[in-house]
Design a protein around this motif. Structure first.
Motif, PDB file in Angstrom:
ATOM      1  N   ALA A  94       9.684  13.119   0.170  1.00  0.00           N
ATOM      2  CA  ALA A  94      10.555  12.103  -0.554  1.00  0.00           C
ATOM      3  C   ALA A  94       9.597  11.471  -1.268  1.00  0.00           C
ATOM      4  O   ALA A  94       8.298  10.946  -0.725  1.00  0.00           O
ATOM      5  N   HIS A  95       9.718  11.080  -2.652  1.00  0.00           N
ATOM      6  CA  HIS A  95       9.199  10.618  -3.462  1.00  0.00           C
ATOM      7  C   HIS A  95       8.738   8.860  -3.199  1.00  0.00           C
ATOM      8  O   HIS A  95       9.761   8.226  -2.740  1.00  0.00           O
ATOM      9  N   TRP A  96       7.549   8.401  -3.513  1.00  0.00           N
ATOM     10  CA  TRP A  96       7.268   6.913  -3.331  1.00  0.00           C
ATOM     11  C   TRP A  96       6.886   6.381  -4.772  1.00  0.00           C
ATOM     12  O   TRP A  96       6.034   7.439  -5.295  1.00  0.00           O
ATOM     13  N   PRO A  97       7.123   5.381  -5.319  1.00  0.00           N
ATOM     14  CA  PRO A  97       6.768   4.840  -6.440  1.00  0.00           C
ATOM     15  C   PRO A  97       5.360   4.764  -6.488  1.00  0.00           C
ATOM     16  O   PRO A  97       4.615   4.861  -7.580  1.00  0.00           O
ATOM     17  N   ARG A  98       4.685   4.519  -5.442  1.00  0.00           N
ATOM     18  CA  ARG A  98       2.981   4.338  -5.306  1.00  0.00           C
ATOM     19  C   ARG A  98       2.688   5.365  -4.039  1.00  0.00           C
ATOM     20  O   ARG A  98       3.413   5.277  -3.312  1.00  0.00           O
ATOM     21  N   PRO A  99       1.365   5.809  -4.163  1.00  0.00           N
ATOM     22  CA  PRO A  99       1.391   7.023  -3.470  1.00  0.00           C
ATOM     23  C   PRO A  99       0.748   6.529  -1.914  1.00  0.00           C
ATOM     24  O   PRO A  99       0.645   7.417  -0.999  1.00  0.00           O
ATOM     25  N   LEU A 100       0.236   5.272  -1.927  1.00  0.00           N
ATOM     26  CA  LEU A 100      -0.686   4.819  -0.631  1.00  0.00           C
ATOM     27  C   LEU A 100       0.166   3.992  -0.012  1.00  0.00           C
ATOM     28  O   LEU A 100       0.686   3.235  -0.630  1.00  0.00           O
ATOM     29  N   ALA A 101       0.167   3.946   1.507  1.00  0.00           N
ATOM     30  CA  ALA A 101       0.778   3.066   2.251  1.00  0.00           C
ATOM     31  C   ALA A 101      -0.069   3.093   3.585  1.00  0.00           C
ATOM     32  O   ALA A 101      -0.486   3.936   3.886  1.00  0.00           O
ATOM     33  N   ARG A 102       0.238   2.201   4.245  1.00  0.00           N
ATOM     34  CA  ARG A 102      -0.197   2.016   5.528  1.00  0.00           C
ATOM     35  C   ARG A 102       0.794   1.691   6.706  1.00  0.00           C
ATOM     36  O   ARG A 102       1.689   0.938   6.439  1.00  0.00           O
ATOM     37  N   LEU A 103       0.775   2.591   7.725  1.00  0.00           N
ATOM     38  CA  LEU A 103       1.824   2.241   8.535  1.00  0.00           C
ATOM     39  C   LEU A 103       1.244   0.741   9.514  1.00  0.00           C
ATOM     40  O   LEU A 103       0.222   0.450   9.119  1.00  0.00           O
ATOM     41  N   ALA A 104       2.295   0.241  10.271  1.00  0.00           N
ATOM     42  CA  ALA A 104       1.926  -0.936  10.965  1.00  0.00           C
ATOM     43  C   ALA A 104       0.720  -0.988  12.022  1.00  0.00           C
ATOM     44  O   ALA A 104      -0.028  -1.551  11.952  1.00  0.00           O
ATOM     45  N   THR A 105       0.459   0.286  12.303  1.00  0.00           N
ATOM     46  CA  THR A 105      -0.516   0.625  13.137  1.00  0.00           C
ATOM     47  C   THR A 105      -1.949   0.552  12.388  1.00  0.00           C
ATOM     48  O   THR A 105      -2.879   0.926  13.049  1.00  0.00           O
ATOM     49  N   GLY A 106      -1.768   0.588  11.079  1.00  0.00           N
ATOM     50  CA  GLY A 106      -2.939   0.950  10.229  1.00  0.00           C
ATOM     51  C   GLY A 106      -3.095   2.448   9.697  1.00  0.00           C
ATOM     52  O   GLY A 106      -4.221   2.570   9.027  1.00  0.00           O
ATOM     53  N   ARG A 107      -2.335   3.246  10.173  1.00  0.00           N
ATOM     54  CA  ARG A 107      -2.716   4.711   9.848  1.00  0.00           C
ATOM     55  C   ARG A 107      -2.616   4.810   8.284  1.00  0.00           C
ATOM     56  O   ARG A 107      -1.258   4.246   7.769  1.00  0.00           O
ATOM     57  N   PRO A 108      -3.484   5.283   7.295  1.00  0.00           N
ATOM     58  CA  PRO A 108      -3.060   5.381   6.065  1.00  0.00           C
ATOM     59  C   PRO A 108      -2.188   6.824   5.825  1.00  0.00           C
ATOM     60  O   PRO A 108      -2.435   7.860   6.553  1.00  0.00           O
ATOM     61  N   ILE A 109      -1.376   6.638   4.911  1.00  0.00           N
ATOM     62  CA  ILE A 109      -0.451   7.635   4.466  1.00  0.00           C
ATOM     63  C   ILE A 109      -0.436   7.794   2.924  1.00  0.00           C
ATOM     64  O   ILE A 109      -0.440   6.929   2.270  1.00  0.00           O
ATOM     65  N   LEU A 110      -0.840   9.175   2.505  1.00  0.00           N
ATOM     66  CA  LEU A 110      -0.870   9.429   1.064  1.00  0.00           C
ATOM     67  C   LEU A 110       0.210  10.412   0.836  1.00  0.00           C
ATOM     68  O   LEU A 110       0.502  11.403   1.242  1.00  0.00           O
ATOM     69  N   ASN A 111       1.077   9.837   0.012  1.00  0.00           N
ATOM     70  CA  ASN A 111       2.414  10.685  -0.341  1.00  0.00           C
ATOM     71  C   ASN A 111       2.194  11.326  -1.773  1.00  0.00           C
ATOM     72  O   ASN A 111       1.846  10.800  -2.743  1.00  0.00           O
ATOM     73  N   VAL A 112       2.263  12.621  -1.594  1.00  0.00           N
ATOM     74  CA  VAL A 112       1.767  13.501  -2.789  1.00  0.00           C
ATOM     75  C   VAL A 112       3.041  14.119  -3.568  1.00  0.00           C
ATOM     76  O   VAL A 112       2.951  15.101  -4.193  1.00  0.00           O
ATOM     77  N   ASP A 113       4.290  13.734  -3.000  1.00  0.00           N
ATOM     78  CA  ASP A 113       5.494  14.148  -3.704  1.00  0.00           C
ATOM     79  C   ASP A 113       5.339  13.894  -5.194  1.00  0.00           C
ATOM     80  O   ASP A 113       5.133  12.949  -5.710  1.00  0.00           O
TER      81      ASP A 113
END
Length: 122
Positions: A94-113
């Motif tokens: 699923a595409h994100w308009p920006r590639p980086l996010a963090r979950l509330a737990t602090g876990r980093p997520i990089l979306n490469v779609d």
């Protein structure tokens, strides 16, 4: 053909240059379609991989993030919240308009779609 550099990560961990990369492919859903995994099977695979403390987790289908404003699977989000580690996740589907996010737990997520990411290990 140089296929020795190609690795399909589906429930496996690859150790390359000291970096432990775990991977879990497919999409959560009915197994009547190709590359679908029942939620129970996905959770078992995810737990098995994270219990082995990888440095990086690669998922095909990623979590929702930013209070649901970044599309993803809420079941994947809930599953990742169950683990107390900060293993970074690379995902797509699923595409994100920006590639980086963090979950509330602090876990980093990089979306490469729809993106190309090059990782250089030095």
């Amino acid at each position: 053909r140089k296929t020795e550099k190609l690795h399909i990560l589906h429930g496996d961990i690859l150790n390359t240059d000291g970096l432990r990369i775990a991977g879990l492919g497919g999409v959560i859903g009915t197994n009547q379609k190709p590359w679908r995994t029942a939620l129970d099977g996905f959770l078992i695979g995810l737990k098995s991989l994270l219990d082995q403390s990888p440095d990086l987790l690669v998922l095909h289908e990623g979590p929702s993030a930013n209070d649901g404003h970044l599309r993803g699977n809420p079941d994947v989000h809930a599953a990742l919240k169950q683990f107390d580690d900060q293993t970074p996740v690379i995902c797509g589907h699923a595409h994100w308009p920006r590639p980086l996010a963090r979950l509330a737990t602090g876990r980093p997520i990089l979306n490469v779609d729809e993106r190309c990411v090059v990782v250089l290990l030095e």
